[in-house]
Design a protein around this motif. Structure first.
Motif, mmCIF file in Angstrom:
data_model
loop_
_atom_site.group_PDB
_atom_site.id
_atom_site.type_symbol
_atom_site.label_atom_id
_atom_site.label_comp_id
_atom_site.label_asym_id
_atom_site.label_seq_id
_atom_site.Cartn_x
_atom_site.Cartn_y
_atom_site.Cartn_z
ATOM 1 N N GLU A 212 0.839 -1.209 0.000
ATOM 2 C CA GLU A 212 0.000 0.000 0.000
ATOM 3 C C GLU A 212 0.872 1.257 0.000
ATOM 4 O O GLU A 212 0.554 2.239 -0.679
ATOM 5 C CB GLU A 212 -0.944 -0.016 1.206
ATOM 6 C CG GLU A 212 -2.054 -1.052 1.034
ATOM 7 C CD GLU A 212 -2.854 -1.323 2.313
ATOM 8 O OE1 GLU A 212 -2.629 -0.633 3.327
ATOM 9 O OE2 GLU A 212 -3.700 -2.251 2.280
ATOM 10 N N ALA A 213 1.979 1.222 0.734
ATOM 11 C CA ALA A 213 2.896 2.372 0.744
ATOM 12 C C ALA A 213 3.502 2.588 -0.641
ATOM 13 O O ALA A 213 3.667 3.731 -1.092
ATOM 14 C CB ALA A 213 3.998 2.157 1.777
ATOM 15 N N ALA A 214 3.820 1.492 -1.337
ATOM 16 C CA ALA A 214 4.373 1.610 -2.690
ATOM 17 C C ALA A 214 3.349 2.230 -3.640
ATOM 18 O O ALA A 214 3.675 3.108 -4.443
ATOM 19 C CB ALA A 214 4.816 0.237 -3.196
ATOM 20 N N LEU A 215 2.101 1.783 -3.537
ATOM 21 C CA LEU A 215 1.049 2.342 -4.403
ATOM 22 C C LEU A 215 0.821 3.821 -4.086
ATOM 23 O O LEU A 215 0.627 4.634 -4.994
ATOM 24 C CB LEU A 215 -0.246 1.545 -4.232
ATOM 25 C CG LEU A 215 -0.182 0.116 -4.788
ATOM 26 C CD1 LEU A 215 -1.365 -0.715 -4.289
ATOM 27 C CD2 LEU A 215 -0.164 0.133 -6.324
ATOM 28 N N LYS A 216 0.869 4.192 -2.802
ATOM 29 C CA LYS A 216 0.682 5.595 -2.439
ATOM 30 C C LYS A 216 1.828 6.453 -2.966
ATOM 31 O O LYS A 216 1.609 7.561 -3.458
ATOM 32 C CB LYS A 216 0.571 5.735 -0.921
ATOM 33 C CG LYS A 216 0.364 7.189 -0.510
ATOM 34 C CD LYS A 216 -0.024 7.381 0.918
ATOM 35 C CE LYS A 216 -0.390 8.834 1.217
ATOM 36 N NZ LYS A 216 0.416 9.840 0.519
ATOM 37 N N LEU A 217 3.044 5.927 -2.896
ATOM 38 C CA LEU A 217 4.186 6.677 -3.415
ATOM 39 C C LEU A 217 4.015 6.936 -4.918
ATOM 40 O O LEU A 217 4.246 8.045 -5.407
ATOM 41 C CB LEU A 217 5.478 5.918 -3.121
ATOM 42 C CG LEU A 217 6.792 6.637 -3.422
ATOM 43 C CD1 LEU A 217 7.887 6.184 -2.463
ATOM 44 C CD2 LEU A 217 7.252 6.393 -4.859
ATOM 45 N N ASN B 262 -4.725 8.580 -9.260
ATOM 46 C CA ASN B 262 -3.713 9.000 -10.240
ATOM 47 C C ASN B 262 -3.047 7.792 -10.882
ATOM 48 O O ASN B 262 -2.678 7.828 -12.055
ATOM 49 C CB ASN B 262 -2.678 9.899 -9.562
ATOM 50 C CG ASN B 262 -3.346 11.082 -8.896
ATOM 51 O OD1 ASN B 262 -3.873 11.957 -9.562
ATOM 52 N ND2 ASN B 262 -3.387 11.065 -7.569
ATOM 53 N N VAL B 263 -2.927 6.728 -10.114
ATOM 54 C CA VAL B 263 -2.426 5.479 -10.677
ATOM 55 C C VAL B 263 -3.425 4.963 -11.720
ATOM 56 O O VAL B 263 -3.038 4.525 -12.808
ATOM 57 C CB VAL B 263 -2.195 4.436 -9.555
ATOM 58 C CG1 VAL B 263 -1.999 3.045 -10.129
ATOM 59 C CG2 VAL B 263 -0.991 4.832 -8.698
ATOM 60 N N ARG B 264 -4.725 5.053 -11.408
ATOM 61 C CA ARG B 264 -5.727 4.563 -12.364
ATOM 62 C C ARG B 264 -5.775 5.437 -13.634
ATOM 63 O O ARG B 264 -5.939 4.933 -14.732
ATOM 64 C CB ARG B 264 -7.096 4.466 -11.695
ATOM 65 C CG ARG B 264 -7.094 3.305 -10.671
ATOM 66 C CD ARG B 264 -8.476 2.989 -10.138
ATOM 67 N NE ARG B 264 -8.952 4.076 -9.314
ATOM 68 C CZ ARG B 264 -10.116 4.698 -9.446
ATOM 69 N NH1 ARG B 264 -10.956 4.316 -10.387
ATOM 70 N NH2 ARG B 264 -10.445 5.675 -8.645
ATOM 71 N N ARG B 265 -5.566 6.720 -13.493
ATOM 72 C CA ARG B 265 -5.456 7.609 -14.666
ATOM 73 C C ARG B 265 -4.270 7.175 -15.532
ATOM 74 O O ARG B 265 -4.357 7.081 -16.757
ATOM 75 C CB ARG B 265 -5.289 9.058 -14.172
ATOM 76 C CG ARG B 265 -5.202 10.122 -15.258
ATOM 77 C CD ARG B 265 -3.802 10.379 -15.786
ATOM 78 N NE ARG B 265 -2.826 10.741 -14.753
ATOM 79 C CZ ARG B 265 -1.528 10.673 -14.937
ATOM 80 N NH1 ARG B 265 -1.006 10.236 -16.107
ATOM 81 N NH2 ARG B 265 -0.693 11.000 -13.953
#
Lengths: 206, 206
Positions: free
Chosen positions: A140-145, A187-190
């Motif tokens: 989850e921390a990696a995805l947030k970064l 933003n990852v999904r964009r």
């Protein structure tokens, strides 16, 4: 090119998909050779002696030479192409994201997908089970970064689509199947949509 | 060069030593800025906001830009130098060893050294303790893989000393302090001597 290119792979692995996606963007043909990692086909002495002493796929075979490590294979394919920045700092920054992927992202996000989807959560051993909360939090921390970075930037490196995007996309876009809901990372999904809209894109199970 | 180079580091980290060793070989001056990771100095909001959102050292600062990930920083320093092979396959093979280091070597050999020497084996939590046997075995497998390779080859890549040797040397040469006796790896020990004999070599605590 140095003779024919053979991808020794397990098609459902994101690390193998990265290489196929890189080759598709560059219009480079790959001969695909499948190994069933669930049956230990990469731990046979033939594989260890001839393909990869580390017992892992993917390996890119270039003529009679063997190149393990997915991100190294992607760099070989993309060497000299538009997928690698010309600028010295940007080129190292691309590698920063790729090393970060192998250290902070893949061992959490890809490993939990493998444990949950391929092994089965009820079949994990005690050591694996003990690591679940830590790997969940680190994933989850990696995805947030990534999400924070992609809130400020269109792509991972130097404002342009490139090899870091391909390498990070592979396991990120299937993270939900590994137990990482992606609603919290708009933003990852964009960025997923932007990667998939690039000419040359292929889906994972193609 | 792009302005002054600042290495944000924790001097006792092998990942930081790699960068100093690369810079020493290339005669590139680095300004060193120390953070005490045992006191959480890389997890402050100032560090996360300005140096590395991932909360880790080393970070190489190039002018006003920040480059995390030790191996990426080494590539930036060595870009265009004799430490990186000219041949396309050899260049990717160098990266293969460096990605392998971050995935198969550092999380076992460096982590056990950190747990045993810096945290203390009696202070490990249950999740860490559960991982000890697996990390010990994986670290030994990594050392054996290197030893087998170095029985056949003088250096890691393409018959010449280079960046992969520097990056792998950092944590391998102190593996004994982490609980990995090196008697079983004579070719690795021969390679240690060869690395240390290269002009430009500096020791870790220099």
């Amino acid at each position: 090119m140095d003779g024919q290119l053979i991808l020794h792979e397990y098609a459902q692995s994101g690390n193998c998909y990265k290489i196929r996606l890189t080759a598709a963007h560059l219009d480079i043909p790959l001969i695909r050779r499948e190994y069933d990692i669930m049956r230990g086909e990469t731990r046979t002495s033939a594989f260890l002696d001839n393909v990869n002493a580390n017992g892992r796929i993917p390996v890119l075979q270039v003529g009679d030479r063997f190149l393990p490590e997915s991100n190294a294979a992607c760099v070989w394919l993309a060497d000299g192409s538009h997928l690698i920045p010309n600028d010295r700092f940007a080129r190292a920054d691309m590698l920063h994201w790729m090393f970060w992927e192998q250290y902070n992202h893949e061992p959490n996000i890809a490993t939990l997908k493998f444990w949950r989807l391929f092994v089965g959560e009820d079949k994990l051993n005690d050591v694996q089970r003990a690591q679940l909360p830590g790997k969940q939090a680190a994933g989850e921390a990696a995805l947030k970064l990534m999400d924070d970075h992609l809130a400020r930037e269109p792509w991972l490196v130097a404002g342009a689509f490139g090899l870091a995007d391909i390498c990070l996309y592979a396991y990120t876009h299937t993270a939900e199947a590994g137990g990482f809901p992606l609603d919290a990372y708009p933003n990852v999904r964009r960025w997923f949509a932007d990667v998939a809209a690039q000419p040359g894109y292929i889906v994972m199970d193609s």
